[in-house]
Design an enzyme around this catalytic site. Structure first.
Site, PDB file in Angstrom:
ATOM      1  N   ASP A 111       3.074  -4.588   7.945  1.00  0.00           N
ATOM      2  CA  ASP A 111       1.918  -4.026   7.806  1.00  0.00           C
ATOM      3  C   ASP A 111       0.604  -4.905   8.131  1.00  0.00           C
ATOM      4  OD1 ASP A 111      -0.431  -2.335   6.847  1.00  0.00           O
ATOM      5  OD2 ASP A 111       0.587  -1.750   5.156  1.00  0.00           O
ATOM      6  N   LYS A 113     -10.236  -0.457  10.908  1.00  0.00           N
ATOM      7  CA  LYS A 113     -10.403  -1.745  10.029  1.00  0.00           C
ATOM      8  C   LYS A 113     -10.793  -2.824  10.659  1.00  0.00           C
ATOM      9  CE  LYS A 113      -7.092   0.027   6.281  1.00  0.00           C
ATOM     10  NZ  LYS A 113      -7.771   0.355   5.325  1.00  0.00           N
ATOM     11  N   GLN A 116      -4.553  -4.930   7.085  1.00  0.00           N
ATOM     12  CA  GLN A 116      -5.357  -6.067   6.369  1.00  0.00           C
ATOM     13  C   GLN A 116      -5.387  -7.405   6.952  1.00  0.00           C
ATOM     14  OE1 GLN A 116      -7.773  -5.017   4.285  1.00  0.00           O
ATOM     15  NE2 GLN A 116      -6.955  -2.808   3.768  1.00  0.00           N
ATOM     16  N   HIS A 161       0.878  -1.362  -0.110  1.00  0.00           N
ATOM     17  CA  HIS A 161      -0.106   0.055  -0.196  1.00  0.00           C
ATOM     18  C   HIS A 161       0.906   1.141  -0.020  1.00  0.00           C
ATOM     19  CE1 HIS A 161      -2.755   3.081   2.032  1.00  0.00           C
ATOM     20  NE2 HIS A 161      -3.657   2.258   1.538  1.00  0.00           N
ATOM     21  N   CYS A 193      -4.884   2.622  -3.608  1.00  0.00           N
ATOM     22  CA  CYS A 193      -3.385   3.154  -3.099  1.00  0.00           C
ATOM     23  C   CYS A 193      -2.421   2.095  -3.104  1.00  0.00           C
ATOM     24  CB  CYS A 193      -3.762   3.470  -1.603  1.00  0.00           C
ATOM     25  SG  CYS A 193      -4.743   4.681  -1.121  1.00  0.00           S
TER      26      CYS A 193
END
Ligand code: PMP
Length: 406
Positions: free
Chosen positions: A200, A226, A203, A123, A364
């Protein structure tokens, strides 16, 4: 307790609202998830009965607010398997967490000629802060390839890890394709070579249980919004010795030990990284989200979402002219696709007319779109509150879309 999607759905007030005269079909949880009543009422209750600033009041209300805020720190530590709550830094979102690491650890550790290894499926939040750092420090960025299926090319990545590599920053799950990366393998490759790792988890955390200790990473970032919490609260996890050796990020109140015009000394971790009044209520709401998820169980959530992903993939593949972008074996419940003749933005607009919310665009992740040979995709991202009916509505609306463009 067995997982029952209809019971779960009742916990999310927005799911019983209408959109364009129809039942809302929300398929954009990868952008931001919806919030259960437990989160909404925790925020409202905090403002109604418990609100005060934290870490500074001598009165009971402030002491209680501080306790609640710090309790969430412990909750987050447990939720992601961090051994010590001091390893949890509250920030606004994953983006801020990555920028914090780039500005502090990065400026301290990365110098002229050093290398930062990323992957093509990052991202922008896990690209741009490193590019900015590399420019400031005279370092360079190296990018591991992905295959046509949207899988990380491990052999290529291995070849990129060299004597000048200081950092491997990689997403656990691709927001644009859903690909799940083999984080354990990656962190052990990096550890063997003395390379620091940042994962990261923006997600990953909404879909699977996280254990940063077992993952063996140095830093892990996520966004509360999220993970069914409110916007405004995110998390940076860092191993304690690393955090302790890093310079502060923002300067101001709450992050100091003592201040004089001759010089300032800093508070210990985690306060050192939390200057100013944080988004207290969002952190409280995030705590309620974690308690809610733990009551259901992340393993149940993952298992349910995987069945939904399989069902949705099978149904979508039967639509002539539809191509799924990102066909890794290991995927989270995210499906990116393109339809012959219809631009993703047009698909998004037509579906909106049917009360179906999907995302259309580059997500993104422009370098990844370029690699996959598409300017944009339509993306349906699922959560544990989605149903087979939602998938059926999506399929029906896509068939209608095709008729329009036929
Ligand atoms: N990383 C990934 C993989 C993401 O999907 C996102 C959000 N789309 C981010 C980072 C950034 O999250 P935020 O906007 O909450 O900072």
């Amino acid at each position: 307790m067995t997982f029952d999607v209809e019971t779960v759905r009742k916990d999310f007030p927005i799911l019983s609202t209408k959109m364009r005269g129809r039942d809302l079909v929300y398929l954009d949880s990868a952008a931001s998830s919806q919030k259960p009543e437990a989160v909404i009422s925790a925020i409202s209750d905090f403002y109604s009965a418990h609100y005060a600033n934290i870490h500074r009041g001598v009165y009971q209300l402030s002491a209680e607010a501080t306790q609640r805020y710090e309790d969430v720190r412990s909750l987050v530590a447990r939720f992601i398997g961090a051994p010590d709550p001091r390893e949890i830094i509250f920030v606004r979102n994953a983006t801020e967490a990555i920028n914090l690491v780039a500005r502090t650890w990065g400026e301290q550790q990365i110098g002229n000629g050093d290398e930062i290894v990323l992957t093509t499926m990052e991202h922008h939040a896990n690209i741009v802060p490193w590019q900015m750092l590399a420019e400031r420090q005279g370092a360079s960025i190296r990018v591991a390839a992905v295959t046509d299926d949207g899988v990380l090319d491990l052999e290529h990545l291995k070849r990129l890890l060299g004597p000048r590599t200081k950092l491997l920053a990689v997403t656990a799950v691709s927001n644009a394709l859903g690909t799940i990366n083999p984080i354990n393998t990656l962190t052990s490759l990096a550890r063997d070579r003395g390379i620091t790792t940042l994962v990261d988890g923006a997600q990953a955390a909404p879909h699977q249980s996280v254990d940063v200790k077992a993952l063996g990473c140095d830093f892990y970032v996520l966004s509360g919004h999220k993970v069914f919490g409110p916007s405004g609260a995110g998390v940076l996890y860092g191993r304690l010795p690393l955090l302790e050796s890093m310079p502060p990020f923002l300067g101001g109140g709450d992050m100091i030990e003592s201040v004089s015009f001759e010089g300032t000394t800093f508070a210990p971790v985690p306060q050192k990284f939390e200057a100013g009044t944080p988004d207290i209520a969002s952190v409280i709401g995030f705590g309620a989200a974690i308690e809610y998820l733990e009551a259901i169980g992340m393993d149940q959530i993952s298992a349910y979402e995987q069945t939904l992903l399989t069902y949705a993939t099978e149904r979508l593949l039967k639509i002539p002219g539809l191509r799924i972008i990102g066909t890794a074996k290991e995927k989270a419940a995210v499906i990116s696709f393109v339809l012959e003749d219809a631009h993703p933005h047009d698909i998004g607009t037509i579906l909106d007319g049917e009360g179906i919310a999907i995302r259309a665009g580059h997500h993104c992740a422009q370098p990844l779109m370029k690699r996959m040979g598409v300017p944009a995709t339509a993306r349906a991202s699922f959560s544990f509150y989605n149903t087979r009916d939602d998938v059926d509505s999506l399929v029906e609306a896509l068939r209608k879309t095709q008729e329009i463009f036929a």
